[in-house]
Design an enzyme around this catalytic site. Structure first.
Site, PDB file in Angstrom:
ATOM      1  N   CYS A 149       0.869  -1.176   0.000  1.00  0.00           N
ATOM      2  CA  CYS A 149       0.000   0.000   0.000  1.00  0.00           C
ATOM      3  C   CYS A 149       0.906   1.226   0.000  1.00  0.00           C
ATOM      4  CB  CYS A 149      -1.001  -0.014   1.157  1.00  0.00           C
ATOM      5  SG  CYS A 149      -0.314   0.129   2.807  1.00  0.00           S
ATOM      6  N   CYS A 183      -2.174   1.441  -4.211  1.00  0.00           N
ATOM      7  CA  CYS A 183      -0.931   2.116  -4.611  1.00  0.00           C
ATOM      8  C   CYS A 183      -0.842   2.304  -6.120  1.00  0.00           C
ATOM      9  CB  CYS A 183       0.306   1.387  -4.079  1.00  0.00           C
ATOM     10  SG  CYS A 183       0.580  -0.233  -4.771  1.00  0.00           S
ATOM     11  N   CYS A 186       3.671  -0.265  -8.326  1.00  0.00           N
ATOM     12  CA  CYS A 186       4.236  -1.593  -8.103  1.00  0.00           C
ATOM     13  C   CYS A 186       4.813  -2.123  -9.411  1.00  0.00           C
ATOM     14  CB  CYS A 186       3.153  -2.535  -7.591  1.00  0.00           C
ATOM     15  SG  CYS A 186       3.789  -4.104  -7.026  1.00  0.00           S
TER      16      CYS A 186
END
Length: 137
Positions: free
Chosen positions: A11, A85, A89
């Site tokens: 996150c 997020c 990533c």
């Protein structure tokens, strides 16, 4: 899945949702799963309301610290679960990616964090059944 799958929870601040998810997975799956958590922009400390909410169910995350998301953490994980997020990533072929839509507990009191904690538990239980079910002896 390998014999001992690894899961990375990500996150933004690695201070609430991902910390609670990692703690639930560790608590419920024990050593059947390798667990990591990280944040794309880690906070200074774990959210006190998340610490309190997890303590209410007998899980102590008070010693945890937010960690920065690294490419290696993603590479070393079989399943990467993001929680708000977005595209931060890194994506690698052959990895499994899940995006769990969960309310952000940042800035909220423990009463608002409890339902998030409970929702994460249900999601983690489903994940365990899928990647590391208990085998009968």
């Amino acid at each position: 899945m390998p014999e001992k799958p690894s899961v990375l929870f990500v996150c933004v601040h690695n201070a609430g949702r991902s910390q609670m998810a990692a703690a639930w997975l560790t608590h419920l799956a024990g050593d059947r799963v390798e667990v990591r958590s990280a944040g794309s922009n880690p906070g200074d400390a774990v959210n006190p309301a998340a610490v309190e909410a997890m303590a209410e169910v007998g899980i102590d995350i008070s010693a945890e610290t937010p960690k920065i998301l690294t490419v290696d953490a993603v590479k070393e994980s079989d399943v990467c679960i993001t929680m708000g997020c977005g595209d931060t990533c890194p994506v690698f072929p052959g990895k499994r990616y899940l995006d769990w839509k969960l309310e952000d507990p940042a800035g909220q009191g423990v009463a608002a964090v409890r339902p998030i904690r409970d929702e994460i538990k249900v999601m983690v239980e489903g994940l365990i059944e899928e990647i590391a079910p208990e085998t009968s002896k």
